[in-house]
Design a protein around this motif. Structure first.
Motif, PDB file in Angstrom:
ATOM      1  N   ARG A   1       0.934  -1.294  -0.045  1.00 36.32           N
ATOM      2  CA  ARG A   1      -0.148   0.009  -0.129  1.00 36.32           C
ATOM      3  C   ARG A   1       1.065   1.109  -0.011  1.00 36.32           C
TER       4      ARG A   1
ATOM      5  N   GLN B   1       1.570   4.247  -6.833  1.00 36.30           N
ATOM      6  CA  GLN B   1       0.530   3.568  -7.551  1.00 36.30           C
ATOM      7  C   GLN B   1       1.161   2.828  -8.591  1.00 36.30           C
ATOM      8  N   HIS B   2       1.843   3.373  -9.610  1.00 34.80           N
ATOM      9  CA  HIS B   2       2.318   2.549 -10.756  1.00 34.80           C
ATOM     10  C   HIS B   2       3.298   1.322 -10.264  1.00 34.80           C
TER      11      HIS B   2
ATOM     12  N   ARG C   1       2.100  -0.893  -7.648  1.00 33.58           N
ATOM     13  CA  ARG C   1       0.989  -1.478  -6.940  1.00 33.58           C
ATOM     14  C   ARG C   1       0.391  -2.708  -7.823  1.00 33.58           C
TER      15      ARG C   1
END
Length: 157
Positions: A29, A33-34, A36
């Protein structure tokens, strides 16, 4: 009660997979983002299902169940081997377990999984993803070492 070292290691390895999985999820977490994309246990399950020709037959819930089963099973299998190795370890249980956990990460992600064409080698993943997996294997190893030592103590009692 006597617990054979291989069984003690397998039980400890299976149990140690719980805190490892929690660490993986929490650290995942925190990634950008890229980075995950699915964690290795899920990727491994998808890859093996694809090789077996059953990927299209496995829904989301089944994939999750198979991933957890395989992940905890691998933890138990690696722990069973640790049960034999731990008998010769001279370091503190948490330290010997962490060293073993690093070895499991290296053998798995730099050797076995790429050799079986299941996952690309860790060298092809972002550094933060590798750090996540190494940290998770350290958590697994420390837990494994402490739990295996506790089981070994209980057999002496």
């Amino acid at each position: 009660m006597t617990i054979e070292p291989t069984l003690a290691g397998a039980l400890a390895g299976c149990a140690a997979t719980a805190p490892m999985t929690a660490a993986m999820e929490l650290l995942h977490r925190a990634l950008p983002q890229h980075e995950r994309y699915p964690l290795p246990p899920s990727q491994i399950t998808a890859s093996v299902a694809g090789k077996l020709g059953v990927a299209d037959e496995i829904g989301g819930d089944e994939h999750t169940a198979l991933t957890l089963l395989a992940h905890f099973g691998y933890g138990a299998a690696a722990g069973a081997l640790y049960g034999q190795v731990a008998q010769r370890a001279t370091a503190a249980p948490a330290i010997s377990g962490m060293l073993y956990g690093l070895g499991v990460w290296g053998v798995s992600y730099l050797g076995l999984l790429p050799a079986m064409n299941i996952l690309p080698p860790a060298t092809r993943h972002p550094g933060r993803r590798n750090a996540l997996m190494i940290a998770s294997h350290l958590v697994w190893g420390a837990s494994l070492g402490l739990l295996a030592a506790r089981l070994a103590e209980s057999k002496r009692a």
